[in-house]
Design a protein around this motif. Structure first.
Motif, PDB file in Angstrom:
ATOM      1  N   THR A   1      66.795  -2.982  -1.316  1.00  0.00           N
ATOM      2  CA  THR A   1      67.557  -3.686  -0.583  1.00  0.00           C
ATOM      3  C   THR A   1      67.272  -3.603   0.902  1.00  0.00           C
ATOM      4  O   THR A   1      66.293  -2.636   1.475  1.00  0.00           O
ATOM      5  CB  THR A   1      68.583  -1.454  -0.180  1.00  0.00           C
ATOM      6  OG1 THR A   1      68.681  -1.745  -1.648  1.00  0.00           O
ATOM      7  CG2 THR A   1      70.068  -1.971  -0.190  1.00  0.00           C
TER       8      THR A   1
ATOM      9  N   LEU B   1      66.385   4.989 -14.993  1.00  0.00           N
ATOM     10  CA  LEU B   1      64.737   4.281 -14.253  1.00  0.00           C
ATOM     11  C   LEU B   1      63.514   4.556 -15.790  1.00  0.00           C
ATOM     12  O   LEU B   1      63.103   4.079 -15.832  1.00  0.00           O
ATOM     13  CB  LEU B   1      64.916   4.087 -13.215  1.00  0.00           C
ATOM     14  CG  LEU B   1      63.739   3.144 -12.421  1.00  0.00           C
ATOM     15  CD1 LEU B   1      64.326   1.986 -12.751  1.00  0.00           C
ATOM     16  CD2 LEU B   1      63.320   4.142 -11.146  1.00  0.00           C
TER      17      LEU B   1
ATOM     18  N   GLU C   1      70.890   8.783 -12.639  1.00  0.00           N
ATOM     19  CA  GLU C   1      70.292   7.111 -12.427  1.00  0.00           C
ATOM     20  C   GLU C   1      68.859   7.081 -12.001  1.00  0.00           C
ATOM     21  O   GLU C   1      67.735   6.095 -12.859  1.00  0.00           O
ATOM     22  CB  GLU C   1      70.513   6.750 -10.580  1.00  0.00           C
ATOM     23  CG  GLU C   1      70.344   4.876 -10.342  1.00  0.00           C
ATOM     24  CD  GLU C   1      69.057   5.071  -9.488  1.00  0.00           C
ATOM     25  OE1 GLU C   1      68.539   4.085  -9.804  1.00  0.00           O
ATOM     26  OE2 GLU C   1      68.255   6.144  -8.585  1.00  0.00           O
TER      27      GLU C   1
ATOM     28  N   GLN D   1      63.805  -2.209  -7.997  1.00  0.00           N
ATOM     29  CA  GLN D   1      64.591  -1.770  -7.239  1.00  0.00           C
ATOM     30  C   GLN D   1      64.977  -2.443  -5.308  1.00  0.00           C
ATOM     31  O   GLN D   1      63.611  -1.484  -4.749  1.00  0.00           O
ATOM     32  CB  GLN D   1      65.134  -0.705  -7.451  1.00  0.00           C
ATOM     33  CG  GLN D   1      65.574  -0.403  -8.880  1.00  0.00           C
ATOM     34  CD  GLN D   1      66.384   1.504  -8.640  1.00  0.00           C
ATOM     35  OE1 GLN D   1      65.163   2.036  -7.644  1.00  0.00           O
ATOM     36  NE2 GLN D   1      66.150   1.751 -10.001  1.00  0.00           N
TER      37      GLN D   1
ATOM     38  N   GLU E   1      60.623  -3.544 -13.383  1.00  0.00           N
ATOM     39  CA  GLU E   1      61.534  -3.247 -13.090  1.00  0.00           C
ATOM     40  C   GLU E   1      61.836  -3.834 -11.694  1.00  0.00           C
ATOM     41  O   GLU E   1      60.813  -2.651 -11.284  1.00  0.00           O
ATOM     42  CB  GLU E   1      62.694  -1.776 -13.251  1.00  0.00           C
ATOM     43  CG  GLU E   1      64.388  -1.763 -12.501  1.00  0.00           C
ATOM     44  CD  GLU E   1      65.083  -0.911 -13.277  1.00  0.00           C
ATOM     45  OE1 GLU E   1      66.306  -1.101 -13.124  1.00  0.00           O
ATOM     46  OE2 GLU E   1      65.006  -1.431 -14.943  1.00  0.00           O
TER      47      GLU E   1
END
Length: 240
Positions: free
Chosen positions: A203, A93, A89, A201, A199
């Motif tokens: 959470t 990226l 992953e 990311q 980008e």
């Protein structure tokens, strides 16, 4: 109080050692706090199958963490005969981020591979890999330009990456492992030096976060990325 008495909007001390490796076309050791990543760019006269017959070249990346990079020894990916999902992953990226600012038409059927090897990890290994990997790529492409292989440096724009998160109710920039491991929310941001987004990311790991908190995270990330790009330019005596 944060480690090294950092303010909530301060990045960790960052250092770039250019030309760390003798053999790659571009090589950089990036140190951000206790995290250290060796980024090496090599050039090959080949392209992946989907570009065979095309005038374009390619930029890709590989990422690995050495077994002794953390306090507890980790197993090498090869021990399981396949790439670990986390490594896969992260390297996707890195590759996406680097290609976003590279004119692949100028690579003329060549592939540049940026290897990011984590020597020591204390949070932010993927963001350090992108920040250092960009410089390794730029150095390799600059070498191709000077050799007359490329008509111009294919790397069009500076990028860097940084993390930010909410820890104990506070929005903090550039988390180390002790902060990341207990963060309520965690964000990784890849942007250009001018603050344009490549980008995000993010959470809410322990709780949802508000739009106001998101805006603060983005503002801190933009500030941190501009500072990383400035430090990188100073390490190289400027980028032309």
């Amino acid at each position: 109080m944060r480690y090294n008495n950092r303010g909530k909007d301060q990045i960790r001390p960052v250092k770039f050692t250019v030309g760390w490796g003798e053999y790659p076309a571009g090589s950089v050791l990036i140190e951000t706090g206790k995290t250290r990543v060796l980024c090496s760019a090599t050039v090959e006269e080949r392209v992946p199958p989907h570009l065979v017959g095309s005038p374009e070249g390619w930029v890709t990346a590989e990422y690995a963490m050495l077994p002794a990079a953390t306090q507890t020894r980790g197993r090498r990916d090869i021990a399981n005969l396949k790439l670990a999902p986390r490594s896969a992953e992260i390297q996707r990226l890195i590759g996406r981020s680097l290609r976003s600012v590279t004119d692949l038409r100028l690579l003329c059927g060549m592939t540049v591979t940026v290897d990011c090897d984590v020597l020591q990890a204390d949070g932010g290994t993927r963001t350090a890999s992108i920040t250092g990997g960009w410089l390794a790529l730029w150095l390799a492409c600059e070498k191709l330009k000077k050799q007359g292989v490329c008509p111009a440096n294919p790397v069009r724009e500076e990028i860097a990456a940084v993390s930010a998160g909410i820890v104990g109710g506070e929005v903090l920039l550039d988390l180390d492992y002790s902060e990341d491991s207990r963060a309520d929310a965690d964000f990784n941001m890849v942007m250009t030096a001018a603050g344009r987004v490549i980008e995000l990311q993010g959470t809410g790991e322990a709780r949802p976060f508000s739009r106001d908190e998101l805006n603060e995270l983005l503002d801190l990330g933009t500030k941190g990325i501009a500072e990383l790009c400035a430090a990188r330019r100073r390490a190289c005596g400027g980028l032309k």
